[in-house]
Each structure stands twice: as structure tokens, then as C-alpha cells.
Design a protein around this motif. Structure first.
Motif, PDB file in Angstrom:
ATOM      1  N   GLU A 392       0.856  -1.177   0.000  1.00  0.00           N
ATOM      2  CA  GLU A 392       0.000   0.000   0.000  1.00  0.00           C
ATOM      3  C   GLU A 392       0.898   1.233   0.000  1.00  0.00           C
ATOM      4  O   GLU A 392       1.820   1.342   0.817  1.00  0.00           O
ATOM      5  CB  GLU A 392      -0.897   0.006   1.232  1.00  0.00           C
ATOM      6  N   LEU A 393       0.653   2.170  -0.904  1.00  0.00           N
ATOM      7  CA  LEU A 393       1.492   3.365  -0.971  1.00  0.00           C
ATOM      8  C   LEU A 393       0.992   4.375   0.056  1.00  0.00           C
ATOM      9  O   LEU A 393      -0.199   4.715   0.069  1.00  0.00           O
ATOM     10  CB  LEU A 393       1.432   3.970  -2.377  1.00  0.00           C
ATOM     11  N   PRO A 394       1.875   4.897   0.917  1.00  0.00           N
ATOM     12  CA  PRO A 394       1.432   5.825   1.975  1.00  0.00           C
ATOM     13  C   PRO A 394       0.665   7.030   1.427  1.00  0.00           C
ATOM     14  O   PRO A 394      -0.323   7.462   2.017  1.00  0.00           O
ATOM     15  CB  PRO A 394       2.732   6.276   2.637  1.00  0.00           C
ATOM     16  N   GLY A 395       1.126   7.557   0.290  1.00  0.00           N
ATOM     17  CA  GLY A 395       0.465   8.724  -0.301  1.00  0.00           C
ATOM     18  C   GLY A 395      -0.940   8.429  -0.793  1.00  0.00           C
ATOM     19  O   GLY A 395      -1.761   9.333  -0.930  1.00  0.00           O
ATOM     20  N   VAL A 396      -1.217   7.176  -1.070  1.00  0.00           N
ATOM     21  CA  VAL A 396      -2.565   6.790  -1.496  1.00  0.00           C
ATOM     22  C   VAL A 396      -3.410   6.475  -0.262  1.00  0.00           C
ATOM     23  O   VAL A 396      -4.550   6.933  -0.134  1.00  0.00           O
ATOM     24  CB  VAL A 396      -2.519   5.567  -2.451  1.00  0.00           C
ATOM     25  N   ALA A 397      -2.811   5.732   0.672  1.00  0.00           N
ATOM     26  CA  ALA A 397      -3.534   5.367   1.898  1.00  0.00           C
ATOM     27  C   ALA A 397      -4.034   6.612   2.628  1.00  0.00           C
ATOM     28  O   ALA A 397      -5.102   6.603   3.239  1.00  0.00           O
ATOM     29  CB  ALA A 397      -2.609   4.560   2.809  1.00  0.00           C
ATOM     30  N   ALA A 398      -3.269   7.713   2.537  1.00  0.00           N
ATOM     31  CA  ALA A 398      -3.601   8.927   3.291  1.00  0.00           C
ATOM     32  C   ALA A 398      -4.781   9.710   2.686  1.00  0.00           C
ATOM     33  O   ALA A 398      -5.311  10.618   3.330  1.00  0.00           O
ATOM     34  CB  ALA A 398      -2.375   9.846   3.353  1.00  0.00           C
ATOM     35  N   LEU A 399      -5.185   9.362   1.474  1.00  0.00           N
ATOM     36  CA  LEU A 399      -6.282  10.114   0.853  1.00  0.00           C
ATOM     37  C   LEU A 399      -7.615   9.758   1.518  1.00  0.00           C
ATOM     38  O   LEU A 399      -7.769   8.702   2.123  1.00  0.00           O
ATOM     39  CB  LEU A 399      -6.348   9.807  -0.659  1.00  0.00           C
ATOM     40  N   THR A 400      -8.576  10.668   1.394  1.00  0.00           N
ATOM     41  CA  THR A 400      -9.865  10.473   2.047  1.00  0.00           C
ATOM     42  C   THR A 400     -10.635   9.309   1.407  1.00  0.00           C
ATOM     43  O   THR A 400     -10.727   9.239   0.178  1.00  0.00           O
ATOM     44  CB  THR A 400     -10.724  11.755   1.912  1.00  0.00           C
TER      45      THR A 400
END
Ligand code: AMP
Length: 403
Positions: A392-400
Motif C-alpha cells: 500500500e502506498l502511503p500517499g494513497v492510503a492517506a487520501l480520504t
């Protein structure tokens, strides 16, 4: 998609902070290759057309937390302005008064590019205070920097905690859609072509591909020599990771046990050592792998290998390609990579889904003049590999999350 998209946002009159990947090569103050800038244009235009006040932010190079002139984004603002045919303001800093003044001056549909995020060490440390300062500039956050999504930095992760909505941009969405389709539901035959310098970088992705029932694995570039040496071939002075020989054998055994066809080069272009090419004197010849002697260094796959790899793609319905087949930067050792670029483009013309990622392979399809035949050119290098390896990419996981 599980995450909010820019298309879900009410952008009118809002200050939209768009994290882009403008990490482009700059020479003598001019942008040398603007592929990444162009890739962000659909999102920027979408935001403008919907009345947003657009704040663009990016990193460039590795200035190590200091202001370094050669890593300034100023020339990128000028270049972007030409591409868009409209003014792009430039803020001398990405936080503080310089940034605030430029953002406050924006009208709906106008754009400002902030100075390099990495001029502040807090960016890469994902510092909360810095992330909050970035967030204070905007009403909404959009991440379109797929190439930086595998890093948890203030502008990709930290900032999302301090905004009401954090959405994927159009490029990010397209990357996730195509790459997501490959890892969740690839059409078979599914062929992966891997090259580049190191096996060690690619082990997680190779294992994930075997788990996802890849049908064929085509390995070129320096990484092929680790496999060849592990099989007992003489590889001479070719680049080998000696501590990976056991791993290469394990991968080979996994392929056999899972019915994955592993194809390695059967011929290659060699030089008598790395030295001759440095002075521009190239004494390259193509020989079968088994004729390699202790003095030879393999620089590129040979013609026979290009033909074998190309015919392995003939019936493919899904193809992913990451990494060059040889020392692509030093012609004539770009020939194998260019040959594969033509082969994947032909497969795409026949209807295969073809995804190309990684700087050199992307440059090869551009150089070969076939970029517009490719189904999807991924802007990520490390991010693409990590995503394909199932992380899982952190920058994607962090999106709403979409509700
Ligand atoms: P990567 O970053 O792992 O995709 O590796 C890219 C690099 O691999 C390029 O700089 C190539 O020059 C290098 N490379 C590919 N094939 C070879 C080879 N046969 N010998 C040495 N370097 C290679």
C-alpha cells in the motif's frame, strides 16, 4: 476507486493544493524533458476549468533540506506557463509569507507554483508543523504525484491530516486504475519484462508477479547475469550481485513450481571490459551467452534475444515492462531496449494492455517513437514497483476514503 477523486470535489472558488511530480531534469536553466509536467496538465486544467485557485507544489532533485539554486522550480513555472498558454505565478518559498502572499493574490482559475518542497528538511521528515503550514495555504488537497506516493512526506501524507478533503488527481487515478487492474485481474497470457541493474530491487515485485499467476517472466539488463551465473554460466565482468545468486535460484525454482516460463538472454552485446566505452571507443560484438569468457562484460541483450522476447509477447493480453535491457544510456547498448519498445508497441497495437514504467523504459518507448501506442506509461519508478509488489502506498492510503 476506494479513494476520493478530484472529480468528487467542489472546486469553485476554492484554494486547491495540488501535489504534483515536477521532478524533471533541468540543464542550464531549461527543462530538458517535460514528460512529468505534461502528465499533470489534465488535472491542472480540470481544476482551472472548475474555478479553483490552483496551488502547485513539488520536489525537485535532492537538495537535502537546503535552498540550492540549481534545484529551483522557477524555470518549471516558466515552462508550465508556455505549455498551458497562461501565466503561472511563482512563490519563492513553499511556506511562510512568500507563499501566502502569492496564494492570496490568486483569482479563480489562476495558478501559482511554490518553490521546491525539499528546500525544507521538514518535508522528507513528514514534520507535523510543516505539514500544517502547507495545509494552511489551502481549502482542499489533491495528490497527483504518483511517482512520490511511496514516500511518507509532509506534502504527500502529513498535510492530509490538516485538510477536510484529500483526493486523487486524474493522473494518480489513472495510475491506480491501470496498475490496479494488472495486480487484481490481469487478462492472460500475462507477461512481465524486467530489466535494469539489480535483482535485489525487483525481488518483491517478482514474487508478487508469480503470486498473481504471471505466465511469462522475461529478464534482461544486468539483472539477467545474476540468474545466468546462478545457473552456472560464465558471465565474465558483467554486473552481478553475488549475494543474490541463491535468491535467483529460488526465484527460478518458484517459477518452475508455479508454471511460470522464465526467459533469460541467450545472446548479448559485450565489450572486453567497461573501460573502452568511457573513451568513446566502442568495441562491441554480439555473442551467444555460452561463448562469454572471463574478460567479457555484457552490456545489452543480443538480436536473437530481442527476437525470442518479442515472440514471447505475440499472444500476450497484458504486458508490464520495467527496466532497460542494457546500458541504455550508452548507444549502441540501447538497441535491445529499443527493440523491446517496438515489440511491446506491436503487442499494444494488437490489443494487449501494455504498461511501461521506470525512467529508462519510458525513455526507450519515447526514443523509439512508439509512446502513443502504449496503453499506459507509468510516471512512477519506485512507486510503480512497490504498488505492483502489492504494497500500500502511503500517499494513497492517506487520501480520504469515499463514503
Ligand atoms: P534500474 O534503476 O534498476 O532500472 O537500472 C537501470 C540501470 O541499469 C541503467 O542505468 C542501466 O545502464 C543499467 N544496466 C542495464 N543493463 C546493464 C548491464 N548489462 N550492465 C550494466 N548496467 C546495466
Amino acid at each position: 476507486m476506494r479513494k476520493l477523486s478530484i472529480r468528487d470535489l467542489d472546486l469553485s472558488g476554492k484554494r486547491a493544493f495540488i501535489r504534483v511530480d515536477f521532478n524533471v531534469p533541468i540543464k542550464d536553466g531549461e527543462v530538458e524533458d517535460d514528460t512529468r509536467i505534461r502528465a499533470a496538465i489534465p488535472t491542472i486544467n480540470y481544476a482551472i476549468e472548475h474555478g479553483a485557485r490552483v496551488i502547485l507544489a513539488s520536489h525537485l532533485g535532492r537538495p537535502k533540506g537546503q535552498r540550492v539554486d540549481k534545484y529551483s522550480l522557477r524555470s518549471v513555472a516558466e515552462h508550465l506557463s508556455k505549455l498551458l498558454g497562461k501565466p503561472v505565478a511563482f512563490a519563492e518559498d513553499c511556506v511562510g509569507e512568500a507563499a501566502r502572499a502569492k496564494v492570496d493574490a490568486l483569482n479563480d482559475g489562476e495558478i501559482v507554483l511554490l518553490e521546491n518542497l525539499r528546500f525544507h528538511p521538514e518535508e522528507e521528515k513528514n514534520d507535523e508543523v510543516f505539514a500544517q503550514q502547507l495545509a494552511s495555504l489551502c481549502d482542499l488537497y489533491v495528490n497527483d504525484a504518483f511517482g512520490a506516493a511511496h514516500r511518507a512526506h509532509a506534502s504527500t501524507v502529513g498535510i492530509t491530516k490538516f485538510v477536510k478533503q484529500a483526493a486523487a488527481g486524474l493522473l494518480m487515478e489513472k495510475e491506480l486504475e491501470y496498475l490496479g487492474r494488472v495486480i487484481s485481474n490481469p487478462e492472460h497470457p500475462f507477461v512481465a519484462i524486467l530489466g535494469g541493474a539489480k535483482v535485489s530491487d525487483k525481488i518483491p515485485v517478482i514474487n508478487a508477479l508469480i503470486d498473481r499467476n504471471v505466465d511469462k517472466l522475461l529478464v534482461g539488463g544486468a539483472m539477467a547475469y545474476t540468474f545466468l551465473k546462478a545457473e552456472g554460466f560464465t558471465v565474465g565482468k558483467s554486473l552481478v550481485e553475488n549475494d543474490m545468486l541463491g535468491t535467483a535460484l529460488q526465484i527460478k525454482q518458484r517459477c518452475e513450481a508455479s508454471g511460470v516460463e522464465l526467459l533469460l538472454p541467450t545472446d548479448h552485446q559485450i565489450v572486453d571490459s567497461y573501460e573502452p566505452i568511457k573513451g568513446g571507443q566502442v568495441l562491441a560484438k554480439t555473442i551467444p551467452i555460452e561463448f562469454t569468457n572471463a574478460g567479457h562484460a555484457g552490456m545489452d541483450i543480443g538480436i536473437e534475444t530481442v527476437a525470442r522476447f518479442s515472440s514471447a509477447l505475440k499472444d500476450a493480453k497484458t504486458i508490464i515492462w520495467n527496466g532497460p535491457m542494457g546500458v541504455f544510456e550508452e548507444p549502441p547498448f540501447n538497441q535491445g531496449t529499443i527493440g523491446i519498445a517496438h515489440a511491446v508497441a506491436e503487442a499494444a497495437d494488437r490489443g494487449a494492455i501494455v504498461i511501461v514504467g521506470g525512467g529508462d523504459s519510458v525513455a526507450a518507448v519515447t526514443q523509439a517513437g512508439v509512446a502513443d501506442h502504449i496503453t499506459h506509461i507509468s510516471t512512477g519508478g519506485g512507486a510503480t514497483l512497490e504498488f505492483l509488489a502489492g504494497k500500500e502506498l502511503p500517499g494513497v492510503a492517506a487520501l480520504t476514503d469515499r463514503t
